[in-house]
Every structure is written in C-alpha cells, then in structure tokens.
Design a protein around this motif. Structure first.
Motif, PDB file in Angstrom:
ATOM      1  N   LEU A 413       0.831  -1.211   0.000  1.00 35.72           N
ATOM      2  CA  LEU A 413       0.000   0.000   0.000  1.00 35.72           C
ATOM      3  C   LEU A 413       0.866   1.261   0.000  1.00 35.72           C
ATOM      4  O   LEU A 413       0.505   2.269  -0.619  1.00 35.72           O
ATOM      5  N   GLU A 414       1.986   1.238   0.689  1.00 36.20           N
ATOM      6  CA  GLU A 414       2.890   2.397   0.678  1.00 36.20           C
ATOM      7  C   GLU A 414       3.432   2.638  -0.725  1.00 36.20           C
ATOM      8  O   GLU A 414       3.543   3.780  -1.181  1.00 36.20           O
ATOM      9  N   GLU A 415       3.765   1.567  -1.419  1.00 35.50           N
ATOM     10  CA  GLU A 415       4.240   1.698  -2.808  1.00 35.50           C
ATOM     11  C   GLU A 415       3.124   2.233  -3.707  1.00 35.50           C
ATOM     12  O   GLU A 415       3.373   3.052  -4.613  1.00 35.50           O
ATOM     13  N   VAL A 418       2.707   5.988  -3.305  1.00 38.07           N
ATOM     14  CA  VAL A 418       3.722   6.730  -4.068  1.00 38.07           C
ATOM     15  C   VAL A 418       3.316   6.815  -5.539  1.00 38.07           C
ATOM     16  O   VAL A 418       3.425   7.878  -6.180  1.00 38.07           O
ATOM     17  N   LYS A 419       2.808   5.710  -6.087  1.00 43.07           N
ATOM     18  CA  LYS A 419       2.363   5.710  -7.489  1.00 43.07           C
ATOM     19  C   LYS A 419       1.185   6.644  -7.701  1.00 43.07           C
ATOM     20  O   LYS A 419       1.088   7.319  -8.739  1.00 43.07           O
ATOM     21  N   ALA A 420       0.289   6.694  -6.699  1.00 46.42           N
ATOM     22  CA  ALA A 420      -0.864   7.589  -6.811  1.00 46.42           C
ATOM     23  C   ALA A 420      -0.418   9.044  -6.823  1.00 46.42           C
ATOM     24  O   ALA A 420      -1.000   9.886  -7.517  1.00 46.42           O
ATOM     25  N   LEU A 421       0.607   9.357  -6.044  1.00 40.60           N
ATOM     26  CA  LEU A 421       1.127  10.727  -6.006  1.00 40.60           C
ATOM     27  C   LEU A 421       1.751  11.136  -7.339  1.00 40.60           C
ATOM     28  O   LEU A 421       1.667  12.301  -7.763  1.00 40.60           O
ATOM     29  N   MET A 435      -6.979   2.813   3.435  1.00 38.16           N
ATOM     30  CA  MET A 435      -6.586   1.410   3.529  1.00 38.16           C
ATOM     31  C   MET A 435      -5.263   1.251   4.282  1.00 38.16           C
ATOM     32  O   MET A 435      -5.074   0.307   5.058  1.00 38.16           O
ATOM     33  N   LEU A 436      -4.359   2.216   4.058  1.00 39.89           N
ATOM     34  CA  LEU A 436      -3.053   2.164   4.702  1.00 39.89           C
ATOM     35  C   LEU A 436      -3.185   2.302   6.217  1.00 39.89           C
ATOM     36  O   LEU A 436      -2.533   1.569   6.987  1.00 39.89           O
ATOM     37  N   LEU A 437      -4.044   3.213   6.676  1.00 37.34           N
ATOM     38  CA  LEU A 437      -4.271   3.382   8.114  1.00 37.34           C
ATOM     39  C   LEU A 437      -4.828   2.103   8.727  1.00 37.34           C
ATOM     40  O   LEU A 437      -4.411   1.671   9.812  1.00 37.34           O
TER      41      LEU A 437
END
Length: 523
Positions: A413-415, A418-421, A435-437
């Motif tokens: 999810l962290e990766e 980054v892709k979403a940013l 989802m990450l939280l």
C-alpha cells in the motif's frame, strides 16, 4: 617569581604502568623552564582517576588545589593538556573559570593559557571541554562494544579472576601478534566449587555456614587468604561462569562446555534454595532458615490445639546413681510455649517427645518419595509440567506468519500511495491512505500478538527447565534420604512439608507442599 603547581592525571592503571605521568612531568617541567619568572612549588599526581566519570568535587587533588587557591598559595596551575583537569562539559569549563576568578592563571603545556577576557574566550573554553567529553563518550562506547564482543566470543576480558579458574596460553594472539591468556578450569578449585553448590543445595547450609566450613578446613580464597565470607559465597553462586556463560552488564555468551563446572540444573536449584531463605523480595517457595540443628521439624511443626509453632528443646543431665556412678540423660522435645506460659489459652500438651514425632514424619516422607521413585522420570516431568510446549511454538509461528503478511500488505500500500502521487496508479490517493491506516493498525496488532506469543513460548521453555530441575531434585532426595545427615533431612522436610500439626496423644496431620495425587495424575 610566579609560584606554579603542576597537575598530572591518568585515567587507567594501564597508563600508570606505561609511565604516562613521567611523560606529563617532563613536558610540564620543560614548559615551566621556558618561563624565566616561573617556579614549580609542587607537583600533584592522580593515578587511575577518570576525568569523565569522576566529578571534580570527588577528586582529592582538585579539592586540595582549590583550597590552596583560596589561600593564595600559588599563582599558576599548569597541566599537560586541559583535559587533565577534567572531561565533563557540564562541569570542567566552570572549574577552570573558577580558578581564573581566584586570580590563578591556568596553562597547558600544549595549548597555552586559558583566558576569559571576552565571550569568545568563554565559548572556546566550553567548546574545548565539550569536545573532550564527546571523545570520552565515544571511547566509552568503543570499550563497551569491544568488551561485549569479547563476552559473546568467550574471551577473557581481564578483571578479577573467578574462583575455580586460572589463565593459560591457548594459542590465541591479539592485534599486535602477542600471546594472550584464556580462562581454563582449575581442577583443584573446581572441586571446592562443586562442594559449595552441593552444601547449599543438598545439605541445607547457608552461605555464612559454608564460609565458616571452608575457613575451618583451611581452604584458601583466590587471593591466598583463609578468610571466606558469606558475600564471597553469594558472589560464586550468582556467577553464570560456572555453567560456562561469560557475562557483562546484561550481555551473556552462549554456554561454553570447556568452562562448565556446575550443570545448569544444579545451578538453578541452588539459586532457588538460597533465595528461598531470603525474607525480602522473593515470591518463590520459602526454605527453612537454619538446618544446623539437631531438630528435624523446626519451622514446620505446630500445636494442633492453639496453632502456636512448637520449639525444639534439648536437655542434657547427669544423675548420680546409688552405686556412686553417674548416668547421662538426654531429653529432646518440641514444646508449646503458649501452653507453658499461659495454660488457659491452649488445651493441648505442653511438650512432645522429639524422637516419636521425627520418626513418624520420616516414615511419611519415605512413603512419599518411594511412590515417586516407582514412576519413570520422563512421566514425572510430563505430569508435573501439565503444559504443552509445542502448542506455544505453533501459536508463535502462526502469529509470526500473520505479522509478515500484514507487513507485506502495508509495504504494498505504501508503494501504491507513491504511485498515486506520481500519477502512475488509477487508485484515488484518499482511498489508498484509508486502507493504509487500517492495515497499519492491523500490523501493529499482529506485532503485539507475535511478541506475546513469543513471550509465552519462552516462558514455557523456562518452566520446562524448572520442572525438570524439580523432578531431578525430588528423585535425588529419594535416593539419599535414608543415608542423609540431620541437616540434609531437615532441608528435604522443609522443602516437602508445609505444616505438621500435632495434638494430644501424638495425633498428627501432615500437609505436604506437593499433592502426590495431583502430581501423579490420580483422582
């Protein structure tokens, strides 16, 4: 002429051995000779004093020099380098400033005069000792790290040599290719170590009594004296080196077989026995305090009428016979002093023959131990443990697997965030963050569950060791009870029996600490 006092300091004995102070003296004397108006009136040396660990208030040399400064006995304080005064950044700069305020010039043979004419001087003074303090901290860290590595590798790191060991060359060399000595077992002293553990664990001796025993036998200490103390014995039984483990400030090595003098089970039993005698900070099973008495039941026998603890009494009388000779009579009894001193508060007997009570209790102990001997040792351990170590291992592995899965999900999810940013992902960033939280909370919970499962597994492993030690101890008692001396029997009785109550007519009730039926899995 200006009167000069020179201060020399080395922080370790090794520096003393390598003539570091004479080097400082030579440099300071040469520096003073270069000033025609200086005269050295005294030289003060500090050997083995750390300028970082020891406060100037606790250093006799600094205290003495301060007294002389107040009395205007000198004009210049000269050192080889300023860090000889100290290395503490929260203290030493102000000590130097204090001397200057008293009208004393502070000089270094390598760095010149320390002045306080302006703010820059004060700042430089602080920076100098801040750097010295930092160097001390780094040196301390390097030394501790090196010593920790030596402990883990099983290398002798110096210091007091433990009793039972000696130093010999085993072919190891240091960085300078010089031979260094390693710890090996001293067989003669190892015999005494084994006897110490045996007396404490199996014969009911206390540490002071063991020390007295060794002194009476003329056994020498490591320092060559014949003065053992209880503290010396306690230091031995607390040292894991006797089960082959090096230790230092919480760091321990793996066990080294060539250094073992005592097996781990005896070491643990001895710890439990000695700590059980303590009246403070011990939550385990208490142990009878004294076994150096002819009484078998002292500490566990009570009056069944009033509940008062019975006291052992021994009388020795010589009576004259009609024939002109004498006859010796020995009376050993257990007395209820509440009955003797205030008979109305107890309606039982005032005394009981010790022999009769001792024999009755010994018979019950023999019966208890004989039933244990009839059961295979492995079965006893299994019944006494009543736990399943494998279950805890499986639970830990499952918790570990859950944690790793949760960790993978969070990383993914962290990766994705980054892709979403960067616009590489079609997912909405807010949804990814939600989802990450959620998965980070799940990761934290799974980590806690894994740590708890690991703690339970490790606790069970320790319990298994303790259970095996307990069974071994019980079986050893079964083997030796009949041949044991009164002190050893007293110890065994105190460990097996919680309470013996006796009533008029020698009616007895014995309460064992261990329920034999439950222990053997019987109804």
């Amino acid at each position: 002429m200006k009167r000069v006092i020179c201060l020399y300091r080395v922080s370790t004995v090794g520096q003393v051995d390598h003539d570091d102070i004479p080097m400082q003296k030579l440099a300071c004397r040469e520096y003073a000779a270069s000033h025609p108006d200086w005269e050295i009136v005294d030289e003060i040396s500090e050997k083995g004093i750390s300028g970082y660990k020891v406060s100037t208030n606790d250093r006799d040399a600094i205290v003495e020099i301060k007294k002389r400064a107040i009395m205007h006995k000198f004009d210049v304080l000269l050192v080889f380098m300023f860090d000889r005064i100290g290395r503490r950044d929260d203290e030493t700069p102000f000590v130097v400033q204090w001397f200057v305020q008293q009208g004393i010039e502070v000089w270094s043979a390598r760095e010149g005069e320390q002045r306080f004419d302006n703010h820059v001087d004060k700042l430089l003074n602080y920076i100098r000792f801040w750097q010295a303090s930092g160097e001390s901290e780094k040196t301390s860290i390097r030394v501790k790290t090196k010593h920790s590595q030596m402990v883990q590798e099983g290398q002798y790191r110096g210091g007091h040599l433990p009793y039972g060991y000696k130093l010999e060359h085993q072919g190891r060399t240091n960085k300078k290719n010089q031979q260094v000595r390693d710890l090996v077992v001293d067989e003669d002293e190892a015999t005494i170590v084994k006897e110490i553990f045996d007396l404490l664990t199996n014969h009911g001796y206390g540490t002071n009594r063991v020390a007295q025993y060794l002194n009476e036998k003329g056994i020498k200490t490591k320092r060559g004296t014949s003065l053992w103390r209880g503290t010396s014995i306690r230091a031995i039984i607390d040292n894991p080196i006797y089960i082959g483990i090096y230790h230092m400030q919480g760091v321990q090595s793996e066990p080294f077989d060539h250094l073992k003098i005592i097996d781990e089970e005896l070491f643990m039993r001895c710890q439990q026995t000695v700590k059980g005698r303590s009246t403070k900070n011990y939550d385990g099973e208490p142990v009878v305090f004294r076994t150096d008495t002819r009484s078998l039941l002292t500490g566990v026998i009570y009056c069944g009428h009033c509940g008062c603890r019975l006291c052992y009494n021994h009388q020795h009388e010589e009576r004259k016979l009609a024939s002109g000779g004498t006859s010796v009579y020995d009376y050993e009894t257990y007395r209820c002093y509440r009955k003797i001193s205030a008979s109305r508060t107890c309606d039982g007997q005032s005394s009981y023959k010790a022999t009769a009570l001792n024999e009755a209790v010994e018979n019950q102990v023999r019966l208890f131990l004989s039933k244990l001997e009839a059961v295979p040792k492995e079965r006893l351990v299994e019944l006494a443990s009543a736990r399943n170590e494998e279950t805890y291992k499986v639970a830990y592995k499952q918790a570990q697997k859950d944690f790793e899965n949760a960790q993978k999900q969070v990383t993914a999810l962290e990766e994705e965030a980054v892709k979403a940013l960067t616009g590489e992902s079609q997912l909405d960033l807010s949804i990814v963050n939600q989802m990450l939280l959620k998965h980070r909370a799940k990761l934290e919970a799974s980590q806690t569950a894994m740590e708890e499962a690991q703690a339970r597994m490790q606790a069970e492993q320790e319990n298994a060791k303790a259970t095996k030690a307990q069974v071994d101890e019980l079986l050893s008692w079964a083997e030796c009870f009949d041949k044991a001396d009164i002190g050893t029997k007293h110890l065994i009785v105190s460990r097996l029996i919680e309470r013996v109550e006796v009533r008029t007519g020698y009616k007895m009730h014995i309460k064992f600490k261990i329920s034999l039926k439950q222990f053997l899995g019987q109804e």
